[in-house]
Motif scaffolding. Sequence first.
Motif, PDB file in Angstrom:
ATOM      1  N   TYR A   4      45.296  31.326  43.828  1.00 28.80           N
ATOM      2  CA  TYR A   4      45.025  31.883  42.508  1.00 28.80           C
ATOM      3  C   TYR A   4      46.178  32.789  42.105  1.00 28.80           C
ATOM      4  CZ  TYR A   4      40.220  30.279  42.914  1.00 28.80           C
ATOM      5  OH  TYR A   4      39.101  29.494  43.032  1.00 28.80           O
ATOM      6  N   VAL A   6      47.294  35.956  39.781  1.00 25.73           N
ATOM      7  CA  VAL A   6      46.646  37.129  39.200  1.00 25.73           C
ATOM      8  C   VAL A   6      47.487  37.605  38.028  1.00 25.73           C
ATOM      9  CG1 VAL A   6      45.771  39.443  39.621  1.00 25.73           C
ATOM     10  CG2 VAL A   6      45.763  37.757  41.464  1.00 25.73           C
ATOM     11  N   ALA A  21      41.851  41.949  34.815  1.00 25.14           N
ATOM     12  CA  ALA A  21      42.593  40.973  35.616  1.00 25.14           C
ATOM     13  C   ALA A  21      42.021  39.569  35.405  1.00 25.14           C
ATOM     14  CB  ALA A  21      42.531  41.341  37.090  1.00 25.14           C
ATOM     15  N   PHE A  23      42.212  35.628  36.959  1.00 20.46           N
ATOM     16  CA  PHE A  23      42.602  34.800  38.090  1.00 20.46           C
ATOM     17  C   PHE A  23      42.649  33.348  37.631  1.00 20.46           C
ATOM     18  CE2 PHE A  23      41.215  38.661  39.930  1.00 20.46           C
ATOM     19  CZ  PHE A  23      41.850  38.772  41.161  1.00 20.46           C
ATOM     20  N   ARG A 112      36.929  31.755  43.469  1.00 18.52           N
ATOM     21  CA  ARG A 112      37.522  32.830  42.680  1.00 18.52           C
ATOM     22  C   ARG A 112      37.049  34.200  43.178  1.00 18.52           C
ATOM     23  NH1 ARG A 112      38.294  32.133  36.473  1.00 18.52           N
ATOM     24  NH2 ARG A 112      39.375  30.455  37.500  1.00 18.52           N
ATOM     25  N   GLY A 113      35.805  34.303  43.558  1.00 19.21           N
ATOM     26  CA  GLY A 113      35.281  35.558  44.095  1.00 19.21           C
ATOM     27  C   GLY A 113      35.990  35.970  45.376  1.00 19.21           C
ATOM     28  N   GLU A 116      39.375  37.301  44.480  1.00 17.39           N
ATOM     29  CA  GLU A 116      39.278  38.652  43.936  1.00 17.39           C
ATOM     30  C   GLU A 116      39.133  39.675  45.059  1.00 17.39           C
ATOM     31  OE1 GLU A 116      36.042  38.561  41.162  1.00 17.39           O
ATOM     32  OE2 GLU A 116      37.204  37.448  39.669  1.00 17.39           O
ATOM     33  N   TYR A 119      42.537  40.085  46.727  1.00 15.52           N
ATOM     34  CA  TYR A 119      43.488  40.832  45.897  1.00 15.52           C
ATOM     35  C   TYR A 119      43.124  42.312  45.820  1.00 15.52           C
ATOM     36  CZ  TYR A 119      46.088  42.540  41.914  1.00 15.52           C
ATOM     37  OH  TYR A 119      46.905  43.288  41.108  1.00 15.52           O
ATOM     38  N   PHE A 120      41.866  42.613  45.496  1.00 12.25           N
ATOM     39  CA  PHE A 120      41.478  44.006  45.299  1.00 12.25           C
ATOM     40  C   PHE A 120      41.424  44.784  46.611  1.00 12.25           C
ATOM     41  CE2 PHE A 120      39.630  42.282  41.268  1.00 12.25           C
ATOM     42  CZ  PHE A 120      40.518  42.931  40.441  1.00 12.25           C
TER      43      PHE A 120
END
Length: 166
Positions: A4, A6, A21, A23, A112-113, A116, A119-120
Motif C-alpha cells: 500500500y 500512503v 491519510a 492508503f 488495508r487495516g 494502517e 504504518y501508524f
Amino acid sequence: MNLYEVFLPRADSPAHALERAVFVKRGFDWEAFLLTPIWAIRRHLWFAFGLWTVWIAVVAGAAFAFRISSDTTLLLYLIGASAFGLENDLLEQSHLTKSGFALRSLALGASRGDAEVVYFSGLTEDALASPTRPPSDTPGHKNISKAPTVETMDLLGLFPSGEPKI
C-alpha cells in the motif's frame, strides 16, 4: 501480502495530515475490473469514469457499425475492463496528487487495516505532537515526521541501515 502507498495532504500539519491519510493498494483491483463505473464514482475518479464511458461508446459503436458478434463485443469490453483493473492504482495516484496529496510512505499488509497498523505503529509521539511544519525551502530543513519514508523504509528486513553489529 499487499503493498500500500500512503498519501498525506501537503498543506496540513502532521497530526491533521495523519487523520486524512489515504492508503492505495498496488496491483490488480477486482472492483475496478468488475464494477468500473461504481468504483470510479465511489473514489471520485471522474476522468476514469469518462474513459469508461468513451470505451463503452466505442465498443457499442463498433458492434453496431460492423455487426460484431456478442462474444467479440464481450471480449472487447473485457479488454477495457482489465485495463481499468490493472491501472487502478495509477488513476488513484494521479487523482490524489492533483488533490494536494503526496506519497509519504509504503506499508505492507494482508488488508488495508493491517497496512494502517504497520504504518501508524512506525510513528513516534514526537511526530504526532508537532504542531507545525517548517517550510520546506528553509535551509537545513529536515522532515519532522518520524514515520518511515519511501527513501528510508526497509520493507523486507534484508537491508538493515546503519553500522553492522558485531
